[in-house]
Every structure is written in structure tokens, then in C-alpha cells.
Design a protein around this motif. Structure first.
Motif, PDB file in Angstrom:
ATOM      1  N   PHE A   1      13.125   4.087  -6.977  1.00 48.77           N
ATOM      2  CA  PHE A   1      13.180   4.475  -5.561  1.00 48.77           C
ATOM      3  C   PHE A   1      11.860   5.008  -5.068  1.00 48.77           C
ATOM      4  N   PHE A   2      11.332   5.951  -5.832  1.00 49.55           N
ATOM      5  CA  PHE A   2      10.110   6.611  -5.385  1.00 49.55           C
ATOM      6  C   PHE A   2       8.957   5.621  -5.312  1.00 49.55           C
ATOM      7  N   THR A   3       8.817   4.818  -6.349  1.00 49.19           N
ATOM      8  CA  THR A   3       7.643   3.952  -6.411  1.00 49.19           C
ATOM      9  C   THR A   3       7.694   2.858  -5.355  1.00 49.19           C
ATOM     10  N   LEU A   4       8.887   2.419  -4.965  1.00 49.27           N
ATOM     11  CA  LEU A   4       8.960   1.381  -3.926  1.00 49.27           C
ATOM     12  C   LEU A   4       9.062   1.993  -2.521  1.00 49.27           C
ATOM     13  N   SER A   5       8.881   3.294  -2.416  1.00 49.22           N
ATOM     14  CA  SER A   5       8.978   4.001  -1.125  1.00 49.22           C
ATOM     15  C   SER A   5      10.326   3.785  -0.459  1.00 49.22           C
ATOM     16  N   LEU A   6      11.416   3.854  -1.240  1.00 51.13           N
ATOM     17  CA  LEU A   6      12.733   3.595  -0.663  1.00 51.13           C
ATOM     18  C   LEU A   6      13.513   4.882  -0.457  1.00 51.13           C
ATOM     19  N   GLY A   7      14.507   4.822   0.411  1.00 50.97           N
ATOM     20  CA  GLY A   7      15.432   5.941   0.568  1.00 50.97           C
ATOM     21  C   GLY A   7      15.094   6.873   1.710  1.00 50.97           C
ATOM     22  N   MET A   8      13.922   6.741   2.305  1.00 53.18           N
ATOM     23  CA  MET A   8      13.611   7.621   3.427  1.00 53.18           C
ATOM     24  C   MET A   8      13.299   6.857   4.706  1.00 53.18           C
ATOM     25  N   GLY A   9      13.332   5.536   4.650  1.00 53.48           N
ATOM     26  CA  GLY A   9      13.115   4.785   5.884  1.00 53.48           C
ATOM     27  C   GLY A   9      11.693   4.297   6.081  1.00 53.48           C
TER      28      GLY A   9
ATOM     29  N   ILE B   1      -0.315   7.585   4.288  1.00 53.27           N
ATOM     30  CA  ILE B   1      -0.259   6.982   5.625  1.00 53.27           C
ATOM     31  C   ILE B   1       1.181   6.585   5.950  1.00 53.27           C
ATOM     32  N   SER B   2       1.859   5.959   4.988  1.00 54.86           N
ATOM     33  CA  SER B   2       3.215   5.487   5.285  1.00 54.86           C
ATOM     34  C   SER B   2       4.169   6.665   5.457  1.00 54.86           C
ATOM     35  N   LEU B   3       3.951   7.716   4.686  1.00 57.35           N
ATOM     36  CA  LEU B   3       4.826   8.889   4.825  1.00 57.35           C
ATOM     37  C   LEU B   3       4.667   9.501   6.214  1.00 57.35           C
ATOM     38  N   LEU B   4       3.428   9.610   6.674  1.00 61.47           N
ATOM     39  CA  LEU B   4       3.218  10.189   8.006  1.00 61.47           C
ATOM     40  C   LEU B   4       3.714   9.248   9.097  1.00 61.47           C
TER      41      LEU B   4
ATOM     42  N   PHE C   1       3.667  17.926  -0.481  1.00 57.97           N
ATOM     43  CA  PHE C   1       3.113  18.134  -1.825  1.00 57.97           C
ATOM     44  C   PHE C   1       2.274  16.949  -2.290  1.00 57.97           C
ATOM     45  N   TYR C   2       2.620  15.756  -1.786  1.00 59.74           N
ATOM     46  CA  TYR C   2       1.891  14.547  -2.197  1.00 59.74           C
ATOM     47  C   TYR C   2       0.426  14.643  -1.781  1.00 59.74           C
ATOM     48  N   SER C   3       0.195  15.191  -0.582  1.00 61.20           N
ATOM     49  CA  SER C   3      -1.179  15.301  -0.096  1.00 61.20           C
ATOM     50  C   SER C   3      -1.992  16.265  -0.963  1.00 61.20           C
TER      51      SER C   3
ATOM     52  N   GLY D   1       0.825  -1.208   0.000  1.00 65.72           N
ATOM     53  CA  GLY D   1       0.000   0.000   0.000  1.00 65.72           C
ATOM     54  C   GLY D   1       0.858   1.256   0.000  1.00 65.72           C
ATOM     55  N   SER D   2       1.962   1.206   0.735  1.00 65.60           N
ATOM     56  CA  SER D   2       2.880   2.336   0.741  1.00 65.60           C
ATOM     57  C   SER D   2       3.506   2.516  -0.641  1.00 65.60           C
ATOM     58  N   ALA D   3       3.936   1.392  -1.206  1.00 62.45           N
ATOM     59  CA  ALA D   3       4.627   1.454  -2.502  1.00 62.45           C
ATOM     60  C   ALA D   3       3.685   1.899  -3.621  1.00 62.45           C
ATOM     61  N   ILE D   4       2.492   1.314  -3.645  1.00 63.92           N
ATOM     62  CA  ILE D   4       1.556   1.608  -4.734  1.00 63.92           C
ATOM     63  C   ILE D   4       0.864   2.922  -4.453  1.00 63.92           C
ATOM     64  N   GLY D   5       1.057   3.879  -5.347  1.00 65.06           N
ATOM     65  CA  GLY D   5       0.454   5.187  -5.095  1.00 65.06           C
ATOM     66  C   GLY D   5       0.439   6.023  -6.355  1.00 65.06           C
ATOM     67  N   LEU D   6       0.491   7.325  -6.171  1.00 63.96           N
ATOM     68  CA  LEU D   6       0.471   8.220  -7.325  1.00 63.96           C
ATOM     69  C   LEU D   6       1.646   7.937  -8.234  1.00 63.96           C
ATOM     70  N   GLY D   7       2.740   7.454  -7.656  1.00 63.31           N
ATOM     71  CA  GLY D   7       3.907   7.105  -8.463  1.00 63.31           C
ATOM     72  C   GLY D   7       3.554   6.078  -9.527  1.00 63.31           C
TER      73      GLY D   7
ATOM     74  N   ALA E   1       8.945  16.724   3.488  1.00 60.94           N
ATOM     75  CA  ALA E   1       8.918  17.341   2.156  1.00 60.94           C
ATOM     76  C   ALA E   1       7.934  16.628   1.238  1.00 60.94           C
ATOM     77  N   ILE E   2       8.027  15.293   1.181  1.00 62.88           N
ATOM     78  CA  ILE E   2       7.206  14.566   0.205  1.00 62.88           C
ATOM     79  C   ILE E   2       5.727  14.645   0.570  1.00 62.88           C
ATOM     80  N   LEU E   3       5.419  14.398   1.842  1.00 63.19           N
ATOM     81  CA  LEU E   3       4.002  14.367   2.198  1.00 63.19           C
ATOM     82  C   LEU E   3       3.325  15.712   1.954  1.00 63.19           C
TER      83      LEU E   3
HETATM   84  N1  TRP Z   1       5.633   4.931  -3.258  1.00 61.33           N
HETATM   85  C1  TRP Z   1       4.604   5.893  -3.272  1.00 61.33           C
HETATM   86  C2  TRP Z   1       4.124   6.092  -4.710  1.00 61.33           C
HETATM   87  O1  TRP Z   1       4.551   5.416  -5.593  1.00 61.33           O
HETATM   88  C3  TRP Z   1       5.005   7.195  -2.641  1.00 61.33           C
HETATM   89  C4  TRP Z   1       5.639   7.030  -1.313  1.00 61.33           C
HETATM   90  C5  TRP Z   1       5.056   6.611  -0.175  1.00 61.33           C
HETATM   91  C6  TRP Z   1       6.997   7.228  -1.007  1.00 61.33           C
HETATM   92  N2  TRP Z   1       5.979   6.534   0.817  1.00 61.33           N
HETATM   93  C7  TRP Z   1       7.164   6.902   0.342  1.00 61.33           C
HETATM   94  C8  TRP Z   1       8.063   7.624  -1.762  1.00 61.33           C
HETATM   95  C9  TRP Z   1       8.412   6.970   0.926  1.00 61.33           C
HETATM   96  C10 TRP Z   1       9.314   7.706  -1.178  1.00 61.33           C
HETATM   97  C11 TRP Z   1       9.496   7.367   0.156  1.00 61.33           C
HETATM   98  O2  TRP Z   1       3.310   6.918  -4.961  1.00 61.33           O
END
Ligand code: TRP
Length: 459
Positions: free
Chosen positions: A225-233, A324-327, A106-108, A23-29, A102-104
């Protein structure tokens, strides 16, 4: 070193973890950005490179993040502190916290757009879609400050509510409810695309390799990176709620497959619609395609009245499990590091992000100053553009590099070996994973960073 709290919450089951992480990975990305960059980069070859990036860089880094979280039973900053005597590693975690803010923000705002278009589509479905000029419609919407703040508020409100309800009772429960609905809708929409005239052309476009570009390769890697929600923990935090009995690589592979499958399904759905329309001139090549082109195309198709609101509801659900995962990453930091109560942490952090988000919401035309500031020169414009630029180009790649180096070179091999000891079948090949994390991932990320330094911009 912070001792793990004895009462740390855990996922209800392995399945719950996989759905929450997917759910975290699958998103607007997946639904907004991937089809657009695939179109821009010419289809087939880009898809192939992207698949390689997911398998060779994304998958090993996802395993690394989960190892940090599960081993330490801590979220991102305290996780590094628990696993290493060198306090400097906590900076990698801190960078992740900053990325979360930062991400949350603009993402919201973009997530809010999906609710608005859901409402608009219901209106069009019942009242008739009279060839509205969607570009003008979108432009008017994003520069309307009141509407921007309203939908951003709704999205942040729901996100805060879910995170405040906790890991099992909030995050896992929402993921278990929404993810199956989302997948059901996607399958339905895909089946429907198979009936359209453009389906064949869409499949050829997606799966026949064509021209290959270096810029496309870097963009594919950044997007992995972005789509798998990687790099920020995010996966460190989600991994910290995982049971010691469950396999890490065996779960990560499912998350990567689900994420990739859904990105490809989104492409099939969107390209089948696009290629079904005679006059492709009406398709604007812009990042806003999801809002400026798609509604019109939906209403040119049979059943468009029913399909279009369903589609936007789907995008909103996908976005929600990501916000949710970003928060959660930032909230968990305040819980683990400062011993805050979850509800207090979720609301406080949520409100701070909400406030930064208001600046983003007003920076697409509603406020002249916020929309035009260029603190980094013409690399980015406006607050929204600035946060998007900084996170995608700098914060996530640097964070990912730190994570790969930490787990590959500094965390003792016995520790990662122990975490990966319960793997089955093909995932027992520890050496291959270690090789990818030690050499391939850092080299690939270094390539992104060099490209960024040289002025390439990913967004
Ligand atoms: N992966 C999400 C997407 O594809 C966005 C996302 C959620 C994200 N949590 C993240 C991106 C953490 C980077 C880091 O839309």
C-alpha cells in the motif's frame, strides 16, 4: 454534488501521467524501507509474497483509485460525492486528506535527511572519510533541532513551489526531468554492484525462497500500500487529471512494474555492498541503515567517493516526487471543494503541514517532550512515531478498504466497465479485476486490520 470545473488541468500526455504516478510511488518506501524490511524478514520468501501482494491487491486497488478520479474528474473528497448519492463515502476521502497531513509531515523530515547526507558525502568524498562513527553521527544529527528544521524547511519549500506551479507545468515537468535521471543512476549503480564480491550472495538472498512467516506476509501487504501510494487518494487525484482516451489498467501495470523494479534494484545495490564487507557485524539492523551503515560501506568500495553522493542525490529526487504527490492530494481538495486558487491552496496547506512537520523534526531527540510522548501507550513514541504508526497501520488500510468496497460493490458496474473499456490485450479481463476488488482486496486488508487490532505494528 460539485460540478467538475470546466478548466480542469490535465496531464500533457499518457507518458506524463505514468511518470508522475511512478514518481509518487517510487520514494523512500522503495529505497529506504523496502531493503530494510526485506533484510529483516529474511529475503527470498518475503520478496515473493511482496510480489503477490503487489499483483493481487495493489494493482487492482490502483485501478480502482484511478477509476474514481478519472470518472469524476475530481480529487478525493469531491470524487466520492460526485459518484455516489450517499454522502458518507466522502469520509473515505476525508480520511485520505488526513493521511496526507500525517504522512507528509514526517516524510518531509526523512526526505530532508537525504539532502543532508548528500552534502556530508560530498564533504567526505573530498575531505576523506576517516572512519566516522556513523551511529553517533546520525544520532547527533537527528537530535540537532536547528538542522532538522532547516532540512525539513528546504524540502517543504521545494515541494510547495512545484505543486503551486500546477499539474502540467510543475508536477509533470519535475517528474519528466527527475525520473529518467533517477533510473539512469540506478542502472549505473546496479551495473557497478555486479562488479562487487557480494553481488552473488545478494542475488541468492533476494531470489531464493527461504523461511516464510505470517508477520512477514502482513508486513509485505502493508508495504505494498505504502509503496504504491495507495489508500489515501493520491491515485484518485492523479487519475482525475488523466485523459479519457488513455487506458487505466494498461497504465497502472507500468506504474506497478516500475515501482517494483526500482525497489528490487535498490535491494541489489544495498545488499551487494553489505555482503561485500567481511565484517557484517558493523551492519546495524536498524531502520536507519541508509544513514548509519551505507556511507561507511560506500567508502570501503572502489569509486565510493563518486558513488555515494550520487546515491543520496538519487534518494532525494525519489523522495521529492513523492512529497509532491502527498501535497497535491490535499491541495487539490482545497481547489476542488473550496474553489481556492492553486497557489493559495498549495502555500496555505503546505505551511500547515510544514508546522506539523516541525513537531516531527524536533521529536527525534531535539525536544524531550515531543520525543517521548506516548498518547497511544507503547505502540508509538514521539510525534514522528505517532504519525508514522497511525498512517501505516490504520489510515492507509482503512482508506484502501473503503476504496475497494466503494468501487467493487457500490459504484455501478457499468461505470467501471466504461472506464476500463479502452484496455487492450490481457487487461480486458474485467471479471478478474472485479473479483480481486470485491473479494481478495477486502479480505487481505481485513487481515492487516485484525493483526493491528491484535497489537502487530507495521512501520
Ligand atoms: N509511495 C511513496 C514511497 O514509497 C510514499 C507516498 C507518496 C505515499 N504518496 C503517498 C504513501 C500516498 C501513501 C499514500 O515512498
Amino acid at each position: 454534488m460539485t460540478a467538475p470545473a470546466p478548466t480542469r488541468e490535465h496531464w500533457g500526455s499518457r507518458f506524463g501521467f505514468i511518470l508522475a504516478a511512478a514518481g509518487s510511488a517510487i520514494g523512500l518506501g522503495n529505497i529506504w524501507k523496502f531493503p530494510y524490511i526485506t533484510y529483516e524478514n529474511g529475503g527470498g520468501s518475503f520478496v515473493l509474497i511482496y510480489l503477490a501482494c503487489i499483483a493481487l491487491v495493489g494493482f487492482p486497488i490502483m485501478i480502482s483509485e484511478i477509476i474514481i478520479g478519472r470518472r469524476s474528474q475530481q480529487s478525493t473528497v469531491s470524487g466520492f460525492l460526485a459518484l455516489s448519492k450517499n454522502k458518507w463515502w466522502a469520509l473515505v476521502g476525508a480520511l485520505g486528506i488526513a493521511s496526507g497531513f500525517a504522512i507528509l509531515s514526517f516524510y518531509s523530515v526523512v526526505a530532508g535527511w537525504t539532502i543532508y547526507y548528500f552534502g556530508e558525502c560530498i564533504g567526505w568524498s573530498f575531505g576523506g572519510f576517516d572512519e566516522t562513527d556513523l551511529n553517533a553521527h546520525f544520532g547527533a544529527f537527528v537530535s540537532n533541532g536547528t538542522l532538522q528544521v532547516l532540512f525539513h524547511s528546504i524540502f517543504m519549500g521545494v515541494t510547495i513551489g512545484v505543486v503551486a506551479m500546477g499539474v502540467k507545468g510543475g508536477i509533470e515537468r519535475i517528474a519528466k526531468t527527475l525520473m529518467p535521471i533517477l533510473m539512469g543512476i540506478l542502472v549505473l549503480l546496479c551495473l557497478n554492484s555486479m562488479q562487487t564480491e557480494g553481488f552473488g550472495e545478494a542475488m541468492r538472498f533476494l531470489f531464493t525462497p527461504g523461511e516464510f512467516t505470517k508477520d512477514g506476509a502482513l508486513e509485505a501487504l502493508g508495504h505494498a500500500f505504502f509503496t504504491l501510494s495507495l489508500g489515501m487518494g493520491a491515485m484518485i487525484t492523479y487519475g482525475s487529471y488523466m485523459s479519457k482516451k488513455d487506458p487505466i489498467a494498461g497504465s497502472a501495470v507500468l506504474i506497478c512494474i516500475l515501482d517494483t523494479l526500482i525497489a528490487l534494484m535498490a535491494c541489489v545495490i544495498m545488499f551487494s555492498i553489505i555482503f561485500s564487507v567481511e565484517d557484517k557485524g558493523q551492519f546495524t539492523k536498524s531502520a536507519a541503515i541508509l544513514f548509519t551503515t551505507l556511507p561507511q560501506l560506500f567508502y570501503d568500495l572502489p569509486f565510493g567517493n563518486i558513488l555515494s553522493p550520487i546515491f543520496y542525490a538519487l534518494v532525494a529526487m525519489a523522495a521529492l516526487t513523492s512529497t509532491i504527490s502527498l501535497l497535491e492530494v490535499v491541495t487539490a481538495f482545497f481547489i476542488d471543494q473550496l474553489n481556492w486558487h492553486r497557489v493559495k491552496a498549495a502555500i496555505t496547506v503546505g505551511l500547515v503541514i510544514y508546522s506539523i512537520g516541525i513537531l516531527c523534526a524536533l521529536s527525534n531527540g531535539a525536544n524531550a517532550t515531543l520525543s517521548s510522548i506516548q498518547p497511544l501507550g507503547d505502540r508509538s513514541t514521539g510525534v514522528f512515531g505517532l504519525l508514522d504508526y497511525l498512517s501505516a497501520n490504520w489510515m492507509l488500510p482503512v482508506g484502501g478498504l473503503g476504496i475497494a468496497i466503494f468501487v467493487g460493490w457500490f459504484l455501478p458496474s457499468e461505470a467501471s466497465r466504461e472506464e476500463l473499456a479502452t484496455e487492450k490485450g490481457p487487461f480486458r479481463t474485467y471479471g478478474l479485476w472485479q473479483f480481486l476488488v470485491r473479494f481478495v482486496c477486502p479480505a487481505a486488508i481485513a487481515a492487516i486490520l485484525v493483526a493491528v487490532v491484535l497489537g502487530r505494528k507495521f512501520n
